[in-house]
Design a protein around this motif. Structure first.
Motif, PDB file in Angstrom:
ATOM      1  N   TYR A 103       1.065  -1.238  -0.081  1.00 21.31           N
ATOM      2  CA  TYR A 103       0.013  -0.041  -0.007  1.00 21.31           C
ATOM      3  C   TYR A 103       0.878   1.076   0.058  1.00 21.31           C
ATOM      4  CZ  TYR A 103      -3.521   3.224   1.525  1.00 21.31           C
ATOM      5  OH  TYR A 103      -4.378   4.459   1.728  1.00 21.31           O
ATOM      6  N   ASP A 104       1.686   1.339   0.643  1.00 18.71           N
ATOM      7  CA  ASP A 104       3.019   2.262   0.949  1.00 18.71           C
ATOM      8  C   ASP A 104       3.350   2.495  -0.451  1.00 18.71           C
ATOM      9  OD1 ASP A 104       6.205   2.883   1.914  1.00 18.71           O
ATOM     10  OD2 ASP A 104       4.710   3.878   3.058  1.00 18.71           O
ATOM     11  N   ASN A 105       3.833   1.632  -0.991  1.00 14.59           N
ATOM     12  CA  ASN A 105       4.374   1.485  -2.380  1.00 14.59           C
ATOM     13  C   ASN A 105       3.442   2.052  -3.510  1.00 14.59           C
ATOM     14  OD1 ASN A 105       6.912   0.887  -3.943  1.00 14.59           O
ATOM     15  ND2 ASN A 105       5.559  -0.538  -4.849  1.00 14.59           N
ATOM     16  N   ASP A 106       2.352   1.699  -3.269  1.00 15.35           N
ATOM     17  CA  ASP A 106       1.298   2.033  -4.273  1.00 15.35           C
ATOM     18  C   ASP A 106       1.112   3.627  -4.139  1.00 15.35           C
ATOM     19  OD1 ASP A 106       1.028  -0.030  -5.736  1.00 15.35           O
ATOM     20  OD2 ASP A 106      -0.774  -0.867  -4.515  1.00 15.35           O
ATOM     21  N   LEU A 107       1.082   4.130  -2.883  1.00 12.62           N
ATOM     22  CA  LEU A 107       0.878   5.267  -2.634  1.00 12.62           C
ATOM     23  C   LEU A 107       2.119   6.341  -3.234  1.00 12.62           C
ATOM     24  CD1 LEU A 107      -0.731   5.823   0.818  1.00 12.62           C
ATOM     25  CD2 LEU A 107      -1.859   5.613  -1.573  1.00 12.62           C
ATOM     26  N   ASP A 108       3.437   5.933  -2.955  1.00 11.02           N
ATOM     27  CA  ASP A 108       4.427   6.396  -3.597  1.00 11.02           C
ATOM     28  C   ASP A 108       4.433   6.551  -5.226  1.00 11.02           C
ATOM     29  OD1 ASP A 108       6.162   7.403  -1.653  1.00 11.02           O
ATOM     30  OD2 ASP A 108       6.791   5.621  -1.181  1.00 11.02           O
ATOM     31  N   SER A 109       4.095   5.182  -5.529  1.00 14.79           N
ATOM     32  CA  SER A 109       3.903   5.323  -7.111  1.00 14.79           C
ATOM     33  C   SER A 109       2.832   6.406  -7.619  1.00 14.79           C
ATOM     34  CB  SER A 109       3.210   3.850  -7.488  1.00 14.79           C
ATOM     35  OG  SER A 109       3.432   3.508  -8.934  1.00 14.79           O
ATOM     36  N   ARG A 110       1.713   6.700  -6.911  1.00 17.00           N
ATOM     37  CA  ARG A 110       0.775   7.602  -7.235  1.00 17.00           C
ATOM     38  C   ARG A 110       1.676   8.974  -7.361  1.00 17.00           C
ATOM     39  NH1 ARG A 110      -1.232  11.169  -9.016  1.00 17.00           N
ATOM     40  NH2 ARG A 110      -3.417  11.794  -8.793  1.00 17.00           N
ATOM     41  N   ASP A 111       2.420   9.103  -6.431  1.00 16.94           N
ATOM     42  CA  ASP A 111       3.286  10.364  -6.339  1.00 16.94           C
ATOM     43  C   ASP A 111       3.962  10.567  -7.670  1.00 16.94           C
ATOM     44  OD1 ASP A 111       2.457  11.305  -3.993  1.00 16.94           O
ATOM     45  OD2 ASP A 111       4.173  10.591  -2.877  1.00 16.94           O
ATOM     46  N   GLY A 112       4.607   9.283  -7.957  1.00 19.20           N
ATOM     47  CA  GLY A 112       5.652   9.363  -9.266  1.00 19.20           C
ATOM     48  C   GLY A 112       4.510   9.620 -10.460  1.00 19.20           C
ATOM     49  N   LEU A 113       3.351   9.146 -10.128  1.00 20.24           N
ATOM     50  CA  LEU A 113       2.277   9.181 -11.471  1.00 20.24           C
ATOM     51  C   LEU A 113       2.126  10.833 -11.447  1.00 20.24           C
ATOM     52  CD1 LEU A 113       0.847   8.178 -13.798  1.00 20.24           C
ATOM     53  CD2 LEU A 113      -1.113   7.429 -11.959  1.00 20.24           C
ATOM     54  N   GLN A 114       1.850  11.603 -10.482  1.00 18.77           N
ATOM     55  CA  GLN A 114       1.646  12.901 -10.507  1.00 18.77           C
ATOM     56  C   GLN A 114       2.674  13.580 -11.058  1.00 18.77           C
ATOM     57  OE1 GLN A 114      -1.021  14.127  -9.343  1.00 18.77           O
ATOM     58  NE2 GLN A 114      -0.889  16.260  -9.346  1.00 18.77           N
ATOM     59  N   ASP A 115       4.137  13.435 -10.616  1.00 22.09           N
ATOM     60  CA  ASP A 115       5.111  14.088 -11.256  1.00 22.09           C
ATOM     61  C   ASP A 115       5.175  13.874 -12.887  1.00 22.09           C
ATOM     62  OD1 ASP A 115       5.902  14.824  -8.770  1.00 22.09           O
ATOM     63  OD2 ASP A 115       7.456  13.092  -8.642  1.00 22.09           O
ATOM     64  N   VAL A 116       5.083  12.577 -13.226  1.00 21.86           N
ATOM     65  CA  VAL A 116       4.942  12.116 -14.759  1.00 21.86           C
ATOM     66  C   VAL A 116       3.866  13.059 -15.508  1.00 21.86           C
ATOM     67  CG1 VAL A 116       4.414  10.657 -16.380  1.00 21.86           C
ATOM     68  CG2 VAL A 116       5.906   9.908 -14.283  1.00 21.86           C
ATOM     69  N   MET A 117       2.682  13.183 -14.857  1.00 21.95           N
ATOM     70  CA  MET A 117       1.488  13.697 -15.593  1.00 21.95           C
ATOM     71  C   MET A 117       1.970  15.277 -15.615  1.00 21.95           C
ATOM     72  SD  MET A 117      -0.548  11.468 -16.861  1.00 21.95           S
ATOM     73  CE  MET A 117      -2.039  12.353 -17.107  1.00 21.95           C
ATOM     74  N   SER A 118       2.271  15.866 -14.545  1.00 18.09           N
ATOM     75  CA  SER A 118       2.473  17.166 -14.577  1.00 18.09           C
ATOM     76  C   SER A 118       3.752  17.484 -15.700  1.00 18.09           C
ATOM     77  CB  SER A 118       2.928  17.793 -13.545  1.00 18.09           C
ATOM     78  OG  SER A 118       4.169  17.320 -12.633  1.00 18.09           O
TER      79      SER A 118
END
Length: 183
Positions: A103-118
């Motif tokens: 779960y922790d890793n998936d939330l971190d991955s969502r952070d990365g997705l935010q960075d990528v999308m921006s």
């Protein structure tokens, strides 16, 4: 018996593993990927190439050339976020092991997705992928509740140290149905 699978479904020596399906249990992400235009695919391929170099830089020299695709590709980040959302929603029935560290890793991955999308051009975040992310985020919010006490923080912490005000909304919520209790 050579080539058969043994206990736990692991392949025995001599049998090739099936290729990894990044879209397993992520049908919406797969459908979105199928709709991407060639120019958007090219932009994502460049993003993935940059990520691959980051990942290669973090491993021993003898392993670098063996990495041919990033572990955390844009497709993988979307699929991981979709799988988490689906796990949290009522009706998820799966035998897959999902510890709180995932779960922790998936939330971190969502952070990365935010960075990528921006970092991607407007046609990407205004298009199919942006709409998919909006839907998945809305479903995440529907399957979670605010957690002003940060009750999961002893176990679930962002990899990057940032002030609480800069964290994405996903760090400030907790699942209604705890996915790691089902395993």
């Amino acid at each position: 018996m050579t080539g058969s699978t043994g206990h736990g479904g692991r392949a025995r020596r001599g049998k090739k593993r099936a290729p990894y399906d990044v879209f397993w249990a992520a049908p919406e992400t797969k459908a979105a990927w199928d709709e991407l235009t060639e120019p958007v695919r090219e932009v994502i391929a460049r993003c993935d190439a940059q990520r691959l170099e980051v990942e290669r830089a973090r491993v021993a020299p003898h392993l670098r050339e063996k990495l041919t695709a990033p572990v955390y590709s844009v497709a993988d980040r979307f699929a991981s976020w979709e799988r988490l959302v689906r796990r949290m929603e009522p009706g998820w029935s799966s035998d897959d092991f999902y510890p709180i560290s995932a779960y922790d890793n998936d939330l971190d991955s969502r952070d990365g997705l935010q960075d990528v999308m921006s970092a991607l051009p407007p046609e990407v975040h205004d298009g199919v992928l942006g709409k998919l992310l909006e839907r998945l985020d809305a479903r995440f919010c529907a399957a979670s509740v605010p957690d002003p006490e940060r009750s999961l923080r002893p176990w679930v912490r962002p990899a990057q140290d940032r002030p609480e005000a800069e964290l994405g909304e996903w760090w400030k919520r907790k699942p209604v149905r705890i996915p790691w209790d089902d395993a």
